[in-house]
Design a protein around this motif. Sequence first.
Motif, PDB file in Angstrom:
ATOM      1  N   LEU A   1       0.828  -1.215   0.000  1.00  0.00           N
ATOM      2  CA  LEU A   1       0.000   0.000   0.000  1.00  0.00           C
ATOM      3  C   LEU A   1       0.858   1.258   0.000  1.00  0.00           C
ATOM      4  O   LEU A   1       1.913   1.300   0.648  1.00  0.00           O
ATOM      5  N   PRO A   2       0.416   2.305  -0.708  1.00  0.00           N
ATOM      6  CA  PRO A   2       1.151   3.578  -0.659  1.00  0.00           C
ATOM      7  C   PRO A   2       1.133   4.147   0.762  1.00  0.00           C
ATOM      8  O   PRO A   2       0.117   4.070   1.449  1.00  0.00           O
ATOM      9  N   ARG A   3       2.271   4.693   1.173  1.00  0.00           N
ATOM     10  CA  ARG A   3       2.393   5.288   2.512  1.00  0.00           C
ATOM     11  C   ARG A   3       1.978   6.753   2.434  1.00  0.00           C
ATOM     12  O   ARG A   3       2.477   7.501   1.592  1.00  0.00           O
ATOM     13  N   VAL A   4       1.101   7.155   3.346  1.00  0.00           N
ATOM     14  CA  VAL A   4       0.554   8.509   3.299  1.00  0.00           C
ATOM     15  C   VAL A   4       0.777   9.254   4.623  1.00  0.00           C
ATOM     16  O   VAL A   4       0.712   8.660   5.698  1.00  0.00           O
ATOM     17  N   GLY A   5       1.060  10.530   4.490  1.00  0.00           N
ATOM     18  CA  GLY A   5       1.143  11.427   5.645  1.00  0.00           C
ATOM     19  C   GLY A   5       0.126  12.538   5.450  1.00  0.00           C
ATOM     20  O   GLY A   5      -0.016  13.064   4.335  1.00  0.00           O
ATOM     21  N   VAL A   6      -0.602  12.862   6.508  1.00  0.00           N
ATOM     22  CA  VAL A   6      -1.646  13.884   6.440  1.00  0.00           C
ATOM     23  C   VAL A   6      -1.242  15.039   7.357  1.00  0.00           C
ATOM     24  O   VAL A   6      -0.946  14.826   8.537  1.00  0.00           O
ATOM     25  N   PHE A   7      -1.212  16.238   6.794  1.00  0.00           N
ATOM     26  CA  PHE A   7      -0.745  17.418   7.520  1.00  0.00           C
ATOM     27  C   PHE A   7      -1.810  18.508   7.431  1.00  0.00           C
ATOM     28  O   PHE A   7      -2.176  18.917   6.332  1.00  0.00           O
ATOM     29  N   VAL A   8      -2.294  18.959   8.577  1.00  0.00           N
ATOM     30  CA  VAL A   8      -3.430  19.881   8.613  1.00  0.00           C
ATOM     31  C   VAL A   8      -3.037  21.249   9.180  1.00  0.00           C
ATOM     32  O   VAL A   8      -2.527  21.340  10.294  1.00  0.00           O
TER      33      VAL A   8
ATOM     34  N   LEU B   1      -1.424   4.593   6.577  1.00  0.00           N
ATOM     35  CA  LEU B   1      -1.191   5.880   7.242  1.00  0.00           C
ATOM     36  C   LEU B   1       0.105   5.822   8.037  1.00  0.00           C
ATOM     37  O   LEU B   1       0.278   4.938   8.885  1.00  0.00           O
ATOM     38  N   VAL B   2       1.008   6.727   7.737  1.00  0.00           N
ATOM     39  CA  VAL B   2       2.262   6.816   8.490  1.00  0.00           C
ATOM     40  C   VAL B   2       2.077   7.802   9.633  1.00  0.00           C
ATOM     41  O   VAL B   2       2.429   7.528  10.778  1.00  0.00           O
TER      42      VAL B   2
ATOM     43  N   GLU C   1      10.696  11.470   2.591  1.00  0.00           N
ATOM     44  CA  GLU C   1      11.395  10.287   2.081  1.00  0.00           C
ATOM     45  C   GLU C   1      10.758   8.977   2.549  1.00  0.00           C
ATOM     46  O   GLU C   1      11.016   7.931   1.983  1.00  0.00           O
ATOM     47  N   ARG C   2       9.906   9.039   3.572  1.00  0.00           N
ATOM     48  CA  ARG C   2       9.219   7.835   4.062  1.00  0.00           C
ATOM     49  C   ARG C   2       7.770   7.767   3.599  1.00  0.00           C
ATOM     50  O   ARG C   2       7.001   6.943   4.082  1.00  0.00           O
ATOM     51  N   LEU C   3       7.395   8.668   2.667  1.00  0.00           N
ATOM     52  CA  LEU C   3       6.010   8.728   2.202  1.00  0.00           C
ATOM     53  C   LEU C   3       5.931   8.598   0.682  1.00  0.00           C
ATOM     54  O   LEU C   3       6.866   8.976  -0.027  1.00  0.00           O
ATOM     55  N   ASP C   4       4.794   8.099   0.221  1.00  0.00           N
ATOM     56  CA  ASP C   4       4.498   8.076  -1.206  1.00  0.00           C
ATOM     57  C   ASP C   4       3.533   9.202  -1.570  1.00  0.00           C
ATOM     58  O   ASP C   4       3.516   9.683  -2.695  1.00  0.00           O
TER      59      ASP C   4
ATOM     60  N   ARG D   1       5.308  26.428  -2.773  1.00  0.00           N
ATOM     61  CA  ARG D   1       6.718  26.027  -2.907  1.00  0.00           C
ATOM     62  C   ARG D   1       6.975  24.702  -2.203  1.00  0.00           C
ATOM     63  O   ARG D   1       7.725  23.855  -2.701  1.00  0.00           O
ATOM     64  N   LEU D   2       6.357  24.501  -1.041  1.00  0.00           N
ATOM     65  CA  LEU D   2       6.481  23.233  -0.322  1.00  0.00           C
ATOM     66  C   LEU D   2       6.005  22.081  -1.215  1.00  0.00           C
ATOM     67  O   LEU D   2       6.669  21.043  -1.314  1.00  0.00           O
ATOM     68  N   VAL D   3       4.870  22.279  -1.854  1.00  0.00           N
ATOM     69  CA  VAL D   3       4.315  21.257  -2.749  1.00  0.00           C
ATOM     70  C   VAL D   3       5.342  20.912  -3.834  1.00  0.00           C
ATOM     71  O   VAL D   3       5.625  19.738  -4.093  1.00  0.00           O
ATOM     72  N   GLU D   4       5.939  21.924  -4.436  1.00  0.00           N
ATOM     73  CA  GLU D   4       6.912  21.703  -5.515  1.00  0.00           C
ATOM     74  C   GLU D   4       8.153  20.962  -5.019  1.00  0.00           C
ATOM     75  O   GLU D   4       8.665  20.068  -5.696  1.00  0.00           O
ATOM     76  N   VAL D   5       8.626  21.325  -3.828  1.00  0.00           N
ATOM     77  CA  VAL D   5       9.818  20.673  -3.261  1.00  0.00           C
ATOM     78  C   VAL D   5       9.536  19.192  -2.986  1.00  0.00           C
ATOM     79  O   VAL D   5      10.340  18.317  -3.312  1.00  0.00           O
ATOM     80  N   VAL D   6       8.379  18.918  -2.405  1.00  0.00           N
ATOM     81  CA  VAL D   6       8.001  17.536  -2.092  1.00  0.00           C
ATOM     82  C   VAL D   6       7.847  16.726  -3.387  1.00  0.00           C
ATOM     83  O   VAL D   6       8.329  15.596  -3.492  1.00  0.00           O
TER      84      VAL D   6
END
Length: 164
Positions: A2-9, A40-41, A103-106, A119-124
């Motif tokens: 499964l893809p690893r996901v991180g959620v940031f609010v 979910l990571v 690096e630990r997320l897909d 810019r954060l989106v572009e870097v990630v």
Amino acid sequence: VLPRVGVFVDAANIELACDRLRARFDWRKVLNMLTENRQLVRAIAYSPVHDDPGVSIETQRFVEPFLDKGYKVVTKALKRFQDGSIKANVDIEMALDVIEMAERLDVVCLISGDGDFQRLVEVVQSKGVRVEVIAVGTSTASSLRHAADTFIDLQQRMRDLRMN
């Protein structure tokens, strides 16, 4: 696998946008939607809080919606300025955590409509990680919406995701 996901609010940003919609979302339902068929990571809500120690964290406006919903809540005290204005910017904390964990997320799910995160989106993305922006369409910077790999408009999912 499964893809690893991180959620940031960005809690204040999204809750104020929800206020404008007059909507209360169930953040557990949102988390369930974002993690369906994924691993979910980490899920973190970044919330400004009152600098008064007499005010309990649990009752605070930008903390309470995320408690017991599967999110770790990271708080930052509001700063008061001479002119009476109040500011608590959690953007830097959030951006650093996203970059550190990338690096630990897909997939990174960024719940905010704040154009400062473009810019954060572009870097990630440059690290090979997909970025999904989840926000209220009418309160989302178009630059952020366009930078994302996927944009999920909470306004269009209100029926499924709001508080019962």
